[in-house]
Design an enzyme around this catalytic site. Structure first.
Site, PDB file in Angstrom:
ATOM      1  N   LYS A  52       4.257   1.073   6.036  1.00  0.00           N
ATOM      2  CA  LYS A  52       4.126   1.059   4.572  1.00  0.00           C
ATOM      3  C   LYS A  52       5.320   0.322   3.981  1.00  0.00           C
ATOM      4  O   LYS A  52       6.479   0.642   4.312  1.00  0.00           O
ATOM      5  CB  LYS A  52       4.154   2.514   4.089  1.00  0.00           C
ATOM      6  CG  LYS A  52       3.113   2.873   3.069  1.00  0.00           C
ATOM      7  CD  LYS A  52       3.165   4.382   2.860  1.00  0.00           C
ATOM      8  CE  LYS A  52       2.310   4.798   1.727  1.00  0.00           C
ATOM      9  NZ  LYS A  52       2.479   6.231   1.431  1.00  0.00           N
TER      10      LYS A  52
HETATM   11  C1  E4P Z   1       0.525   7.329  -1.158  1.00  0.00           C
HETATM   12  O1  E4P Z   1       0.418   6.922  -0.026  1.00  0.00           O
HETATM   13  C2  E4P Z   1       1.567   8.249  -1.636  1.00  0.00           C
HETATM   14  O2  E4P Z   1       2.045   8.981  -0.524  1.00  0.00           O
HETATM   15  C3  E4P Z   1       1.079   9.300  -2.607  1.00  0.00           C
HETATM   16  O3  E4P Z   1      -0.310   9.239  -2.805  1.00  0.00           O
HETATM   17  C4  E4P Z   1       1.887   9.440  -3.839  1.00  0.00           C
HETATM   18  O4  E4P Z   1       1.342  10.442  -4.633  1.00  0.00           O
HETATM   19  P1  E4P Z   1       2.138  11.266  -5.736  1.00  0.00           P
HETATM   20  O5  E4P Z   1       2.085  10.504  -7.017  1.00  0.00           O
HETATM   21  O6  E4P Z   1       1.380  12.560  -5.845  1.00  0.00           O
HETATM   22  O7  E4P Z   1       3.541  11.455  -5.232  1.00  0.00           O
END
Ligand code: E4P
Length: 227
Positions: free
Chosen positions: A93
């Site tokens: 990522k």
């Molecule tokens: C995506 O891969 C992120 O880990 C995640 O969906 C972020 O979500 P949040 O806004 O609930 O932290």
């Protein structure tokens, strides 16, 4: 719907957590297609990042997103290669910055899956696709939080990607807060939803299902029959 998109099967479900107990529990349903983690979720687990990834990859065959923490592209690529070496189903990522896009291109050239994260605009999603991203992660909940419409972004990205059927970047809806986000993602034709464990469990629940099942079981018991 463009020809390329018509080849899709069902929408995929990833779970958005670094909690191995939740992942084991949900993987046991046979319906889990992958996992996404991020540095905040790893911090919340209180565990060593590499130990967490090793445990997750032992129970999940699908893509497991592991995020780099560097901000310059050279170090992102070094970190990404280290993460990718852990298991063949690691998706590295990277954040949607110019350095992240450069790192995406380099890691894709290695044959590594890349999830470009922290996407908040359709223009950013166009760049990620051009960099060859395997997944683009638009954060719908965080857009809703600031008074914008997160799902409108998903619709825009779907429309744009469908204009170019050769594009292989999958729309991975992230920052999901509730089941309506999942429903709307399916209506739009998003490829994947990454869902927090509690929201994922709630997807199968309906009070009329519980009520109906209780009535069926009571009526069946009254017949005195067995199967
Ligand atoms: C995506 O891969 C992120 O880990 C995640 O969906 C972020 O979500 P949040 O806004 O609930 O932290």
């Amino acid at each position: 719907r463009a020809a390329g998109a018509a080849l899709k099967g069902s929408m995929q479900f990833f779970v958005d957590t670094a909690d191995i107990d939740d992942i084991r529990d949900l993987a046991a349903t046979g319906l889990l297609d992958g996992v996404t983690t991020n540095p905040s979720l790893v911090a919340k687990s209180g565990r060593d990042f590499f130990d967490v990834l090793k445990d997750i990859c032992a129970v999940v065959d699908g893509p497991v997103s592991a995020e780099v923490t560097a901000t310059d592209h050279e170090t992102m690529v070094t970190q990404g290669r280290k993460l990718a070496a852990m298991a063949s189903n690691i998706a590295v990522k990277v954040p949607l910055t110019w350095d992240g896009l450069k790192a995406c291109k380099a890691l894709r050239a290695d044959g590594t899956m890349v999830n470009v994260t922290l996407c908040f605009s359709a223009a950013q999603a166009v760049l990620a696709a051009k960099a060859g991203a395997t997944f683009i992660s638009p954060f719908v909940g965080r857009l809703d939080d600031i008074g914008q419409d997160g799902m409108e972004l998903i619709q825009d990205i779907r429309t744009i990607y469908d204009n170019y059927p050769a594009l292989e970047t999958k729309i991975l809806v992230a920052s999901i807060r509730h089941s309506t986000h999942v429903l709307q993602s399916a209506l739009i034709g998003a490829d994947v939803c990454t869902v927090p464990p509690d929201v994922l469990r709630k997807l199968a629940q309906h009070p009329l299902t519980d009520k109906g099942l209780a009535a069926f079981l009571a009526d069946w018991q009254a017949t005195g029959q067995d199967i």
